[in-house]
Design a protein around this motif. Structure first.
Motif, short mmCIF file in Angstrom:
data_model
loop_
_atom_site.label_atom_id
_atom_site.label_comp_id
_atom_site.label_asym_id
_atom_site.label_seq_id
_atom_site.Cartn_x
_atom_site.Cartn_y
_atom_site.Cartn_z
N LEU A 23 31.13 11.78 -38.37
CA LEU A 23 31.95 13.10 -38.41
C LEU A 23 33.05 12.76 -37.39
O LEU A 23 34.14 13.06 -37.77
CB LEU A 23 31.14 14.17 -37.93
CG LEU A 23 29.90 14.62 -38.88
CD1 LEU A 23 29.28 15.67 -38.49
CD2 LEU A 23 30.63 14.79 -40.43
N ALA A 24 32.83 12.12 -36.28
CA ALA A 24 33.97 12.21 -35.20
C ALA A 24 34.77 10.91 -35.72
O ALA A 24 35.98 10.92 -35.55
CB ALA A 24 33.37 11.74 -33.85
N ALA A 128 33.23 8.35 -31.14
CA ALA A 128 32.76 7.77 -32.36
C ALA A 128 31.94 6.49 -32.24
O ALA A 128 30.81 6.15 -32.68
CB ALA A 128 33.88 7.49 -33.83
N TYR A 129 32.62 5.65 -31.59
CA TYR A 129 32.20 4.32 -31.15
C TYR A 129 31.00 4.42 -30.26
O TYR A 129 29.71 3.59 -30.38
CB TYR A 129 33.21 3.35 -30.20
CG TYR A 129 34.36 2.91 -31.17
CD1 TYR A 129 34.36 2.90 -32.65
CD2 TYR A 129 35.37 2.31 -30.48
CE1 TYR A 129 35.31 2.54 -33.15
CE2 TYR A 129 36.42 2.01 -31.18
CZ TYR A 129 36.50 1.98 -32.67
OH TYR A 129 37.62 1.36 -33.20
N LEU A 158 28.77 -5.95 -32.43
CA LEU A 158 30.07 -5.40 -33.13
C LEU A 158 30.56 -4.08 -32.58
O LEU A 158 31.90 -4.29 -32.17
CB LEU A 158 29.67 -5.27 -34.76
CG LEU A 158 30.76 -4.43 -35.55
CD1 LEU A 158 31.95 -5.39 -35.39
CD2 LEU A 158 30.37 -4.05 -36.86
N VAL A 159 29.83 -3.25 -32.28
CA VAL A 159 30.09 -2.10 -31.49
C VAL A 159 30.77 -2.40 -30.23
O VAL A 159 31.51 -1.98 -29.60
CB VAL A 159 29.40 -1.00 -31.51
CG1 VAL A 159 30.02 0.35 -30.98
CG2 VAL A 159 28.91 -0.56 -32.86
N SER A 160 30.01 -3.38 -29.36
CA SER A 160 30.40 -3.66 -28.06
C SER A 160 31.79 -4.58 -27.99
O SER A 160 32.53 -4.42 -27.44
CB SER A 160 29.50 -4.49 -27.40
OG SER A 160 29.36 -5.90 -27.89
N TYR A 161 32.11 -5.12 -29.26
CA TYR A 161 33.38 -5.82 -29.51
C TYR A 161 34.28 -4.75 -29.55
O TYR A 161 35.43 -4.63 -28.98
CB TYR A 161 33.44 -6.63 -31.04
CG TYR A 161 34.68 -7.24 -31.17
CD1 TYR A 161 35.30 -8.41 -30.60
CD2 TYR A 161 35.29 -6.53 -32.44
CE1 TYR A 161 36.34 -8.89 -31.33
CE2 TYR A 161 36.45 -7.14 -32.81
CZ TYR A 161 37.00 -8.07 -32.44
OH TYR A 161 38.28 -8.40 -32.85
N PRO A 263 33.14 4.23 -18.85
CA PRO A 263 31.87 4.58 -19.66
C PRO A 263 31.24 3.82 -20.40
O PRO A 263 29.88 3.39 -20.40
CB PRO A 263 32.17 5.83 -20.49
CG PRO A 263 33.53 6.50 -19.65
CD PRO A 263 34.30 4.88 -19.35
N ILE A 264 31.85 2.78 -20.94
CA ILE A 264 31.00 1.61 -21.69
C ILE A 264 30.42 0.53 -21.13
O ILE A 264 29.57 0.09 -21.27
CB ILE A 264 31.89 1.03 -22.92
CG1 ILE A 264 33.08 0.34 -22.32
CG2 ILE A 264 32.29 2.26 -23.83
CD1 ILE A 264 32.87 -1.10 -22.45
N SER A 265 30.94 0.44 -19.97
CA SER A 265 30.37 -0.36 -18.82
C SER A 265 29.02 0.14 -18.43
O SER A 265 27.92 -0.57 -18.28
CB SER A 265 31.24 -0.49 -17.42
OG SER A 265 32.48 -0.79 -17.85
#
Length: 672
Positions: A23-24, A128-129, A158-161, A263-265
């Motif tokens: 959705l996002a 979204a990611y 893939l998403v980490s990429y 945040p992704i770290s």
């Protein structure tokens, strides 16, 4: 099998974050006309992860209190002969714990992101990611077969990429995400080979069916060699873990991945993606227990990572990279525990580490925000009075990291050290030295960062590289003093600080010496008695903490803290003097043991040179030149010669027939 766990409930654990992500990603971006805006995007994704977290907690309570278990196939994707490719869930103590850790840390990161990324143009895309990443990780940990495990494994990669290269206008971010992708492909090649060997010799992808054939697998040799098949399988699987969980020498991608948003770290490199390899080896414990060679390999690789990556943390000045090298070192500790057959201890440290490392990463992000996106700890100092909540939570996270008694990290790290001491594998001596020395190193670099950031002289107004105007993060620079982060940033810090302090004390007994992991982790206690020895020595969490007062790890940690205080608070000229005296060693560390140089100048250039040879000699000369072009030239030459024989004159054909008869007569006469 208990009826308290139902497929219709469990399926919403991964699906809720996926729905929020879709959705996002569609309605919150230009692709779908940005119909829901920023508030809609973060609300939907946070709600999805919250639903997953609540369901995960309820699942964990059912597993612990009622002994509930779930192992069913939900969907059969394909059947090839007797091989079934399925989607299914396996929920036991190991899975339920991982579900709660992943969803809780993800929820904290989602909340934190609202404050940290509020000025970024890619705000909705980022939500979204990270929700898609949460879905992928949940599919990985909940799988009951190797196909679904591999799907989740590749999906988080893939998403980490996408997340590491989130700021795709930064060349360094693009280089970092490509590096992470390529290095993980090396590990994943080994991983898929291991899965392929299991399929070839066990004929199934289902965990339970594979483990049911472990006796037959242990009796087989790898074709054409005298190696045990199960040894080859386990080493191939662990090579996959080396890439995903950043073990030496496939660790090189993780420090560079700090190019992504903070945040992704915390999400990827503290609690989820990098622990996927640790989880996988623990899940495959019935196979790893069959091969001491594989276990010793795991033990030594983990020991090298734990010690030598810690050394690199000492010289880092970027606050996120200090925490990143700490992650590498702690992943080494988990891997050492796996090699010592203390799988439950490895997973226990995975859990405690997830909380305090996510806390430290998010605390680092709060510091970066407060310092107007300065990341160099040399230009901080004295932040304690400006950022009291960030200061206190970062202190608690640092104390947990170095193994302070009664903190979460103490119970898991000390258990790893003791388990290695009880191991009888050939590499156990080196591993025990590495994890002991790593205690001192961890304490030193952790409190070096802590003292330089929160104590001492204020240096934030002396930064020669201070940002002015608009920085790479999409935020505006300022010239005023540091400030505490908004509540949406510090609330997750407080919520993460609580388990960082108490979770080890509360859970060590059931997780290590109870039946929490019963049926999920298998240990051959006769060959690998480490866990039994730990159980005999354990007399409760309080007694364990008291006993530590006379143990080497605590005093090594105290020594590391004391030395960092003296060098950076009392005598700040000493580090510079040591650097000059040991410049070659410092240069070695600064160049990260020259592994990046080796990869770029030897492996990459060698591969490119080999590719050029194969292209020019193999493709152009052999295939195109000899086989393709050569074949039509040969046909043309032969046909050209044959065409000259087709003159159309009858006497030419009669002459050829007479010559043919003459040759045949001569041949038969010669035979007689």
């Amino acid at each position: 099998m208990s009826q308290t766990l139902s497929a219709s409930t469990l399926i919403w654990v991964p699906l809720a974050p996926l729905v929020g992500s879709v959705l996002a990603g569609v309605l919150g971006t230009q692709f779908g006309g940005n119909r829901i805006g920023r508030v809609g995007s973060h609300t939907l994704t946070i709600l999805g992860v919250l639903v997953a977290f609540v369901l995960s907690v309820l699942t964990l309570l059912s597993v612990v209190q009622d002994g509930a278990r779930f192992n069913e196939t939900l969907y059969t994707w394909m059947s090839v002969g007797g091989l079934k490719m399925e989607v299914g869930f396996l929920v036991d103590g190991l899975t339920a714990m991982m579900m709660c850790v992943v969803t809780f840390v993800s929820l904290m990161v989602h909340l934190y992101t609202v404050g940290y990324m509020h000025e970024d143009e890619g705000y909705n895309r980022f939500f979204a990611y990270i929700s898609l990443f949460t879905f992928s990780m949940l599919m990985l940990v909940m799988s009951n077969n190797l196909l679904q495990l591999f799907f989740g494994w590749e999906a988080v990669g893939l998403v980490s990429y996408l997340l590491i290269g989130f700021w795709y206008n930064k060349p360094t971010a693009i280089f970092a995400n490509m590096k992470a992708f390529l290095v993980n492909r090396v590990g994943d090649f080994g991983f898929i080979l291991g899965i392929g060997l299991i399929v070839a010799f066990a004929g199934t992808l289902n965990y339970a069916e594979v483990f049911g054939k472990k006796v037959e697998l242990s009796a087989l040799l790898f074709p054409g060699t005298d190696w045990m098949l199960v040894t080859v399988i386990c080493i191939c699987l662990f090579i996959g873990a080396m890439g995903k969980s950043a073990q030496f020498p496939l660790h090189v991608w993780l420090p560079d991945s700090m190019e992504g948003p903070t945040p992704i770290s915390a999400l990827i490199h503290a609690a989820t993606m990098v622990t996927a390899g640790i989880f996988m080896v623990a899940r495959m414990s019935p196979l790893f227990e069959l091969s001491e060679t594989a276990l010793n390999f795991v033990l030594v690789i983990g020991a090298i990572t734990a010690l030598f990556m810690g050394f690199l943390g000492i010289i880092q000045n970027d606050i996120k990279r200090v925490v990143a090298y700490s992650t590498l070192s702690q992943l080494g500790y988990m891997t050492v525990a796996l090699g010592a057959s203390a799988y439950s201890v490895a997973v226990f440290h995975l859990m405690t580490h997830a909380f305090f490392k996510a806390l430290l990463f998010l605390g680092a992000g709060s510091v970066i925000m407060g310092c107007h996106h300065n990341q160099d700890i040399r230009w901080m100092g004295g932040l304690r009075k400006y950022m009291p909540i960030t200061w206190m939570t970062s202190l608690l996270g640092s104390l947990a990291l170095i193994g302070t008694p009664f903190f979460a990290g103490f119970y898991s790290k000390d258990s790893i050290i003791e388990a290695v001491a009880e191991s009888h594998l050939p590499g156990a001596g080196f591993a025990h030295f590495a994890v002991l020395a790593g205690v001192f190193v961890t304490a030193f670099y952790s409190f070096r960062m802590y003292f330089l950031v929160f104590h001492g002289k204020e240096r934030f107004d002396q930064n020669p590289d201070a940002h002015h105007g608009h920085d790479d993060h999409g935020h505006h620079g300022h010239d005023n003093k540091p400030h505490e982060s908004p509540w949406v940033v510090w609330v997750p810090l407080v919520l993460l600080a609580i388990p960082s302090v108490i979770i080890g004390f509360l859970t060590i007994e059931p997780m290590l010496f109870g039946e929490f992991f019963k049926g999920a982790i298998v240990i051959d206690a006769v060959k690998h008695p480490a866990m039994e020895e730990l159980a005999h020595a354990f007399h409760g969490p309080v007694q364990m903490a008291i006993h530590s007062l006379t143990s080497a790890p605590l005093w090594l940690a105290i020594s590391g803290v004391a030395l960092s205080y003296y060098m950076y608070m009392v005598n700040p000229a000493l580090p510079t003097a040591i650097k000059k005296a040991a410049l070659p060693l410092y240069t070695l560390l600064e160049n990260k043991y020259y592994l990046d140089w080796f990869n770029e100048n030897v492996l990459a250039r060698g591969a490119r040179a080999l590719g050029n040879v194969l292209w020019k000699r193999g493709d152009q000369m052999l295939i195109d030149g000899a086989l393709v072009n050569g074949s039509w030239k040969l046909v043309g030459w032969v046909s050209g010669g044959v065409r000259k024989l087709q003159t159309g004159y009858l006497y030419h054909y009669a002459l050829v027939m007479i010559l043919g008869v003459f040759v045949m007569m001569t041949y038969f006469v010669w035979l007689k």
